[in-house]
Each structure stands twice: as C-alpha cells, then as structure tokens.
Design a protein around this motif. Structure first.
Motif, PDB file in Angstrom:
ATOM      1  N   ALA A 121     -38.431 -44.055   1.284  1.00 30.34           N
ATOM      2  CA  ALA A 121     -39.578 -45.060   1.771  1.00 30.34           C
ATOM      3  C   ALA A 121     -40.547 -44.345   2.633  1.00 30.34           C
ATOM      4  N   GLN A 122     -40.129 -43.178   3.671  1.00 30.80           N
ATOM      5  CA  GLN A 122     -41.122 -42.313   4.406  1.00 30.80           C
ATOM      6  C   GLN A 122     -41.898 -41.433   3.703  1.00 30.80           C
ATOM      7  N   GLN A 123     -41.301 -40.912   2.286  1.00 31.49           N
ATOM      8  CA  GLN A 123     -42.045 -40.021   1.598  1.00 31.49           C
ATOM      9  C   GLN A 123     -43.343 -40.833   0.679  1.00 31.49           C
ATOM     10  N   ALA A 124     -43.038 -42.049   0.347  1.00 32.39           N
ATOM     11  CA  ALA A 124     -43.868 -42.884  -0.313  1.00 32.39           C
ATOM     12  C   ALA A 124     -44.780 -43.440   0.574  1.00 32.39           C
ATOM     13  N   ALA A 125     -44.382 -43.627   1.818  1.00 32.61           N
ATOM     14  CA  ALA A 125     -45.484 -44.230   2.952  1.00 32.61           C
ATOM     15  C   ALA A 125     -46.526 -42.888   2.917  1.00 32.61           C
ATOM     16  N   LYS A 126     -46.008 -41.815   3.401  1.00 31.11           N
ATOM     17  CA  LYS A 126     -46.932 -40.618   3.448  1.00 31.11           C
ATOM     18  C   LYS A 126     -47.840 -40.286   2.137  1.00 31.11           C
ATOM     19  N   GLY A 127     -47.286 -40.467   1.157  1.00 27.22           N
ATOM     20  CA  GLY A 127     -48.126 -40.326   0.042  1.00 27.22           C
ATOM     21  C   GLY A 127     -49.166 -41.365  -0.230  1.00 27.22           C
ATOM     22  N   LEU A 128     -48.875 -42.679   0.094  1.00 23.60           N
ATOM     23  CA  LEU A 128     -49.862 -43.705   0.272  1.00 23.60           C
ATOM     24  C   LEU A 128     -50.971 -43.258   1.303  1.00 23.60           C
ATOM     25  N   LEU A 129     -50.396 -42.709   2.571  1.00 23.88           N
ATOM     26  CA  LEU A 129     -51.220 -42.373   3.503  1.00 23.88           C
ATOM     27  C   LEU A 129     -52.318 -41.377   2.746  1.00 23.88           C
ATOM     28  N   GLU A 130     -51.818 -40.253   2.154  1.00 24.80           N
ATOM     29  CA  GLU A 130     -52.535 -39.368   1.672  1.00 24.80           C
ATOM     30  C   GLU A 130     -53.669 -39.630   0.804  1.00 24.80           C
ATOM     31  N   ALA A 131     -53.365 -40.731   0.047  1.00 20.81           N
ATOM     32  CA  ALA A 131     -53.929 -41.086  -1.155  1.00 20.81           C
ATOM     33  C   ALA A 131     -55.109 -42.361  -0.545  1.00 20.81           C
ATOM     34  N   LYS A 132     -55.160 -42.534   0.750  1.00 18.13           N
ATOM     35  CA  LYS A 132     -55.869 -43.817   1.268  1.00 18.13           C
ATOM     36  C   LYS A 132     -57.461 -43.361   1.161  1.00 18.13           C
ATOM     37  N   PRO A 133     -58.414 -44.441   0.821  1.00 25.26           N
ATOM     38  CA  PRO A 133     -59.732 -44.204   0.741  1.00 25.26           C
ATOM     39  C   PRO A 133     -60.178 -43.839   2.005  1.00 25.26           C
ATOM     40  N   ALA A 134     -61.324 -43.073   2.052  1.00 28.38           N
ATOM     41  CA  ALA A 134     -61.909 -42.562   3.358  1.00 28.38           C
ATOM     42  C   ALA A 134     -62.517 -43.730   4.125  1.00 28.38           C
ATOM     43  N   GLY A 135     -62.050 -43.727   5.372  1.00 31.31           N
ATOM     44  CA  GLY A 135     -62.722 -44.742   6.189  1.00 31.31           C
ATOM     45  C   GLY A 135     -61.723 -45.859   6.509  1.00 31.31           C
ATOM     46  N   VAL A 136     -60.493 -45.676   5.820  1.00 28.19           N
ATOM     47  CA  VAL A 136     -59.656 -46.842   6.001  1.00 28.19           C
ATOM     48  C   VAL A 136     -58.450 -46.517   7.094  1.00 28.19           C
ATOM     49  N   SER A 137     -58.446 -47.299   8.145  1.00 24.93           N
ATOM     50  CA  SER A 137     -57.280 -46.775   9.123  1.00 24.93           C
ATOM     51  C   SER A 137     -56.003 -47.589   8.839  1.00 24.93           C
ATOM     52  N   VAL A 138     -55.013 -46.757   8.984  1.00 27.97           N
ATOM     53  CA  VAL A 138     -53.688 -47.153   8.780  1.00 27.97           C
ATOM     54  C   VAL A 138     -52.576 -47.147   9.914  1.00 27.97           C
ATOM     55  N   GLY A 139     -51.944 -48.308  10.156  1.00 29.20           N
ATOM     56  CA  GLY A 139     -50.837 -48.255  11.148  1.00 29.20           C
ATOM     57  C   GLY A 139     -49.645 -48.702  10.677  1.00 29.20           C
ATOM     58  N   LEU A 140     -48.755 -48.443  11.552  1.00 26.27           N
ATOM     59  CA  LEU A 140     -47.176 -48.376  11.192  1.00 26.27           C
ATOM     60  C   LEU A 140     -46.455 -49.288  12.272  1.00 26.27           C
ATOM     61  N   VAL A 141     -45.540 -50.239  11.515  1.00 26.95           N
ATOM     62  CA  VAL A 141     -44.463 -51.165  12.173  1.00 26.95           C
ATOM     63  C   VAL A 141     -43.133 -50.472  11.913  1.00 26.95           C
ATOM     64  N   ALA A 142     -42.327 -50.534  12.826  1.00 26.78           N
ATOM     65  CA  ALA A 142     -41.110 -49.893  12.619  1.00 26.78           C
ATOM     66  C   ALA A 142     -40.185 -51.311  12.675  1.00 26.78           C
ATOM     67  N   MET A 143     -39.253 -51.648  11.801  1.00 28.26           N
ATOM     68  CA  MET A 143     -38.697 -52.766  11.473  1.00 28.26           C
ATOM     69  C   MET A 143     -37.296 -52.703  11.316  1.00 28.26           C
ATOM     70  N   ALA A 144     -36.406 -53.276  12.430  1.00 30.31           N
ATOM     71  CA  ALA A 144     -34.922 -53.269  12.406  1.00 30.31           C
ATOM     72  C   ALA A 144     -34.676 -54.650  12.851  1.00 30.31           C
ATOM     73  N   GLY A 145     -33.648 -54.701  13.767  1.00 25.57           N
ATOM     74  CA  GLY A 145     -33.448 -55.723  14.417  1.00 25.57           C
ATOM     75  C   GLY A 145     -34.379 -56.438  15.393  1.00 25.57           C
ATOM     76  N   THR A 146     -35.217 -55.511  15.802  1.00 22.63           N
ATOM     77  CA  THR A 146     -36.497 -55.986  16.370  1.00 22.63           C
ATOM     78  C   THR A 146     -37.496 -55.083  16.043  1.00 22.63           C
ATOM     79  N   SER A 147     -38.710 -55.336  16.032  1.00 15.15           N
ATOM     80  CA  SER A 147     -39.870 -54.843  15.412  1.00 15.15           C
ATOM     81  C   SER A 147     -40.944 -54.425  16.477  1.00 15.15           C
ATOM     82  N   ALA A 148     -41.833 -53.318  16.103  1.00 16.73           N
ATOM     83  CA  ALA A 148     -42.564 -53.070  17.236  1.00 16.73           C
ATOM     84  C   ALA A 148     -43.633 -51.958  16.563  1.00 16.73           C
ATOM     85  N   VAL A 149     -44.974 -52.371  16.871  1.00 16.51           N
ATOM     86  CA  VAL A 149     -45.794 -51.127  16.233  1.00 16.51           C
ATOM     87  C   VAL A 149     -45.468 -49.833  16.724  1.00 16.51           C
TER      88      VAL A 149
END
Length: 378
Positions: A121-149
């Motif tokens: 999942a981490q590798q796929a997320a980083k691949g998506l990050l590398e392929a993102k269009p210019a000017g697009v902001s990317v944020g990350l939420v860590a999700m388990a029993g509790t979730s946080a940005v």
C-alpha cells in the motif's frame, strides 16, 4: 468499428432548426457545376475568349475546383456553428487536493501480497504521489483504531513520501473514522457532521438525505448515473443542501485498505456522508479474497480482503474500486487512479467555437489558394 463509433462524442443542437440551412449546400454545389459546365461550353464556342485569359483558367485542372469545394465546406461548418452544437466531453478536472488514507491495522501485516499488505500500500501510494498532476496537493491520513492526519496537504512530494515511509502497523481498525478524518481535511465544513457521526449520531445522514445508496437500488456499477436517486430521495437531499455524489471537482480521497473494520461508524456511513458533500472516495483493495492465517501476540485468525465494503464505498461516492494483488501491479493501479483524478466528469459543453473556427480556416484557405494559383481571391 462499432466500438470506435461509441467513443465519439454525442452531439446535440440548441437551435436544431437552423440545420435546415444545410439544404443550401447541395443547391450551391449544383449551381457551381452548372456554371462551370456553361463556362467550358462558352470557351469552346467562342475561342476569342482565350485572348482575355478566360479559357486559360480552364486548363488549371483540379485546382480550379479546390477553392469552391473549400468554400462549401466552410459554409457547412458555419451553418453547424449557428445551430449551437453541444457534445458530451470528458473535461479536465480542476482537482486541487487528494487525501490518501492508508490502513495500518494488524491485518495489514499479512503477506498474501508481497512484501506485505502495508508495504504494498505504501509503494502504491508513493507511485500515485509521483504521478500526480502539477499543482495538486496531497495529504495523508493514518488509519487504525484511531485516525489522524499524518501529513497536511502539501505540494512537496518529499514531505508526503517521508510521512508515508514513517507509517507502522498498529492495533484496531476504524475505516469509517479514517474516511471522516480525510473528509474534514478536504472539506472543513463537514467537521460538525463528521464529529456527530463519530459519536454514533446518524442525524447528519438523515439531515443531508444521505441514508441509502444515493444512486438508487441499481447502484452506480449497474448503469445508474450520479445523482439519479429513486423516488423523492434526491429531491430531499437537494432541499437539505446535499451535493450530488461526485460533484466536488476540487478534491478526492484515495483509500488503501483490506476493508476490515471493527470500530467507529461503518465505512458505508462515512461514504454516504462524503457523497452528500460531493466528495469521491476511490478505494484500493490490498490483499486477496482467500486471505491468509495471521498469527500475532498469541492469537491466530484468517484475514481476508473485504472487497464488498470497498466497492460499496466507491460506488456510493461516484468513484471506482481498484484491486491491488501484488507489487507487480502497482504501476498499473496508480496510473489508473491518476487518470481518473486527472479527468473530470463527462459534461455537456458547447462546441460552437470549434465549428466557427473550422469554417473561418476553410474560407481563408480557399481565398489564399485562389490568390496563389490564379491571382484573384475567387
């Protein structure tokens, strides 16, 4: 051949009655042919016309027909233009922010995908990050029993990549909470409704008309169109200010998870709230449906990929589900997701300017060619 035809844009006209003017085109074509034949007969019967260059223009062969044909084509394009054509086009998205949600539950340690679910999942997320269009902001939420940005939306790829690499497996799974945290980061105006839903209060769903599948019983995957609910449900949602599912073009959520959840509101409830705010939630299933037996801390359990939940989340929000089976498919998955994020919804767009420009170019070409070949405009 039929498949290629179905890909052509469907064209309609705002002023279709103006298309009757197209009947003038064949009339003018016949008139030109009649005049050309008359001119050639006159050149034969009156050889003296050669002295003024009349017949010399006849020896130009096919060239003398080019300009009239271009004029007729220009007239055709201009008549279509004044009929105000519209076409169904996939327009570029105005997307500005993408929130990634990565499942950190214990089941993500399973190795039914290599090297394990979380790493894939981490590798796929980083691949998506590398392929993102210019000017697009990317944020990350860590999700388990509790979730946080874990990372606020940023245009700096390195910041987000570092945050992704820091993620570690944790205990518990609250997929619904992870989606709600991402929703509030993307659309802060949803904070109050999301907070109530996390506290077990389903009133935000009732207030915004979000209970049940917004696409009706058929679901998006069975041909229903976004915003086409059953009965009066959609009207009720409109009255309460709910947006049409998938209508928020400035952002989207991408979830990497095996679909299992044991705490907080359900993922479908969170998806219904996201749909009422118009936010699309793309889901990526990490794992296999057969699953594997995972042993940790003295317990053993078979952990499987719950595709049904992830598909329902995507369908509810007007998005799409992807399956990630192994590391070899990472590039295929993030390219597909990136293509979905880059292209917006199919919309009706007026293409009058396209036909008007085509008509102007054809008319100008006819005049220039006639001037070049014969020393006159027409």
């Amino acid at each position: 051949m039929s498949e290629a035809i179905t890909r052509l844009p469907a064209i309609s006209f705002l002023w279709p009655r103006m298309l009757w003017l197209l009947a003038l085109v064949p009339v003018l074509a016949l008139a030109y042919l009649w005049l050309d034949a008359r001119r050639r007969r006159a050149a034969v019967h009156y050889p003296a016309l050669k002295t003024v260059g009349f017949a010399n223009r006849g020896v130009a062969g096919w060239r003398r027909h080019v300009s009239p044909v271009l004029i007729l084509l220009a007239l055709t394009a201009l008549i279509v233009a004044i009929s105000r054509p519209h076409a169904l086009l996939v327009l570029p998205s105005r997307i500005e922010t993408v929130m990634l949600v990565i499942d950190l539950s214990g089941s993500m340690r399973a190795k039914d995908v290599q090297p394990n679910r979380l790493r894939a999942a981490q590798q796929a997320a980083k691949g998506l990050l590398e392929a993102k269009p210019a000017g697009v902001s990317v944020g990350l939420v860590a999700m388990a029993g509790t979730s946080a940005v874990a990372q606020a939306p940023s245009r700096t790829k390195q910041d987000v990549a570092t945050a992704i690499d820091r993620l570690q497996p944790q205990g518990g799974t609250a997929l619904g909470n992870g989606l709600l945290i991402a929703l509030t980061a993307l659309r802060p105006e949803a904070t109050e409704d999301a907070g109530r839903l996390m506290d077990g209060d389903a009133s935000p769903l009732k207030k915004r008309g979000a209970l049940g599948n917004p696409f009706g019983a058929a679901g998006l995957g069975q041909g229903a169109s976004p915003g086409a609910g059953q009965g009066g449900g959609q009207n009720s949602a409109d009255q309460e200010g709910a947006a049409a599912p998938g209508s928020y073009a400035a952002g989207a959520i991408v979830v990497f998870s095996d679909g299992e959840s044991n705490a907080g509101p359900t993922a479908v409830q969170a998806a219904e709230l996201a749909a009422s705010y118009g936010v699309r939630v793309y889901t990526v299933g990490v794992g296999t449906t057969q699953g594997v037996v995972l042993s940790a801390d003295g317990w053993s359990a078979r952990v499987k990929l719950d595709e049904a939940v992830l598909k329902e989340v995507a369908n509810t929000t007007g998005a799409e589900y992807f399956r990630l089976e192994d590391a070899a498919r990472l590039k295929q998955v993030y390219r597909a997701i990136n293509a979905k994020l880059t292209l917006g919804k199919t919309e009706q767009a007026e293409i009058t300017a396209l036909f008007a420009a085509l008509g102007a170019v054809l008319a100008a070409g006819a005049a220039l060619l006639s001037l070049w070949w014969f020393g006159r405009v027409m």
